[in-house]
Design a protein around this motif. Structure first.
Motif, PDB file in Angstrom:
ATOM      1  N   ILE A 176       5.466  -8.232  -4.954  1.00 56.54           N
ATOM      2  CA  ILE A 176       4.877  -8.545  -3.637  1.00 56.54           C
ATOM      3  C   ILE A 176       5.903  -8.255  -2.548  1.00 56.54           C
TER       4      ILE A 176
ATOM      5  N   VAL B  23      15.195 -13.781   4.845  1.00 56.41           N
ATOM      6  CA  VAL B  23      14.102 -12.810   4.670  1.00 56.41           C
ATOM      7  C   VAL B  23      13.486 -12.406   5.996  1.00 56.41           C
TER       8      VAL B  23
ATOM      9  N   LEU C  37       8.445  -8.910   0.185  1.00 56.56           N
ATOM     10  CA  LEU C  37       9.303 -10.042   0.588  1.00 56.56           C
ATOM     11  C   LEU C  37       9.950  -9.809   1.946  1.00 56.56           C
TER      12      LEU C  37
ATOM     13  N   GLY D 130      14.993  -8.375   4.049  1.00 53.59           N
ATOM     14  CA  GLY D 130      16.013  -9.308   3.544  1.00 53.59           C
ATOM     15  C   GLY D 130      15.770  -9.669   2.088  1.00 53.59           C
ATOM     16  N   GLY D 131      14.496  -9.862   1.742  1.00 50.70           N
ATOM     17  CA  GLY D 131      14.146 -10.196   0.358  1.00 50.70           C
ATOM     18  C   GLY D 131      14.462  -9.040  -0.576  1.00 50.70           C
TER      19      GLY D 131
END
Lengths: 247, 122
Positions: free
Chosen positions: A62, A175, A64, A67-68
């Protein structure tokens, strides 16, 4: 430890960048870098095309956010024993030949984070609109104030991060929009890590549009400044604490 | 017989409390609402339902604040609502981080699996 091409991982976070990612990867391969593409919940052929182009692909199921995707990339780099990473955008803005400059600067200065700045360069081909430039100036001023280091480009996503800061970012990284650039600078600076800026001649993006409108940029700028002023940026262990725990 | 405005306010609060409790109970029965949140919302609805009973008890406090007992009840409900919202925000923040960690783990595991399959293929 000396940073080399071999112990540096180039991380390319990508969200639906099938039209530009292959060119970016081919350019990086010419220079012989180890490359990791983090497909951030892409719904197009970004992951397949990146694999076909010879890159290692970390596929997030998925989305994010940048940042994720970066934190997942940092975790991969730490688990595989890399000493440093270089963030490179998948839209072709960051020339591969400039990565060597980041590595050289980090080795010469010992900086934990080396940022490629668009605003201390003389040969940049990138044009920035007046309002966007103003937002960038405000953020640079705020980051400089927060970190007590002169920052000219707080939103540049072209940067090198080395251990032990890389290890800290692999555990804790924002994130939200600007979290991977501005907030990361503030966290690192306040943690006592050494930050350096060098000129970087960035190119206009090959495909797609900037991820934020001017109104969004202003909103995120105010939020970013608030985060810095209230000291509620994402937490990392300070350099002093990390050094102590290693002894 | 004329009904005072305070009585209407308290009856309205009580009526809304009964309806709210029924909705919350139904959601909890359908497992659309977990026990901890059902308790929070039922407490809030309970304040409304027993507004009529608690109103005389709140009379001295209301008089000292120069407001009606209904206002004191509404104020209590607002405080509880804010508390529930803060608790929900904390829960969502925790869930976001857990979701992020899970996503990262899936991606790392998928890559490891691909590498193992590739090694076996060689």
């Amino acid at each position: 430890m000396l940073i080399t091409k071999e112990n540096t991982l180039v991380i390319v976070p990508a969200l639906n960048e099938q039209d530009s990612v292959v060119d970016v990867l081919n350019e990086l391969r010419e220079f012989g870098f180890h490359v990791l593409v983090v497909s951030d919940g892409s719904t197009d052929d970004t992951a397949t095309q990146s694999r076909a182009a010879g890159a290692t692909v970390l596929e997030l199921p998925i989305n994010l956010g940048v940042g994720g995707a970066l934190r997942a990339g940092f975790q991969h780099a730490v688990s595989r024993g890399y000493e440093a990473i270089v963030q490179v955008d998948a839209d072709g803005q960051h020339p591969a030949n400039e990565i060597i400059n980041l590595i050289t600067a980090a080795n010469e200065s010992g900086a934990h984070m080396v940022v490629g700045s668009r605003f201390i360069s003389h040969d940049t081909t990138m044009s920035v609109g007046t309002s966007r430039r103003l937002v960038m100036r405000v953020l640079a001023w705020s980051a400089s104030r927060a970190t007590h280091i002169v920052i000219t480009d707080a939103t540049s996503g072209f940067r090198l991060i080395r251990m032990p800061l890389l290890g800290e970012f692999a555990q804790s990284f924002a994130v939200n929009y600007l979290g991977d650039t501005y907030e990361a600078l503030v966290s690192a600076g306040r943690g006592g890590y050494k930050i350096q800026e060098i000129p970087a001649g960035l190119r206009p993006r090959q495909m797609g549009e900037s991820s934020a409108s001017i109104a969004q940029s202003v909103r995120f700028t105010l939020k970013g400044i608030g985060i810095a002023m209230l000291h509620i940026h994402f937490p990392i262990s300070s350099l002093q604490d990390v050094t102590k725990s290693r002894i | 017989m004329a009904v005072s405005p305070e009585s209407i306010q308290i009856l309205t609060a009580g009526g809304l409390g009964v309806v709210g409790s029924a909705v919350v109970y139904r959601l909890a029965r359908l497992r659309r609402l977990s026990f901890r949140y059902a308790v929070g919302w039922l407490t809030l609805c309970g304040i409304g339902m027993f507004a009529g009973i608690t109103a005389p008890i709140l009379e001295p406090l209301a008089r000292s604040l120069k407001v009606s007992p209904a206002v004191v009840i509404a104020l209590g409900a607002v405080v509880l609502l804010v508390a529930i919202c803060i608790q929900l925000s904390i829960s969502i923040s925790g869930l976001q981080e857990q979701n992020r960690q899970l996503t990262e783990h899936i991606a790392h595991l998928r890559l490891e699996m691909e590498e193992k399959i590739s090694e076996l293929g060689k």
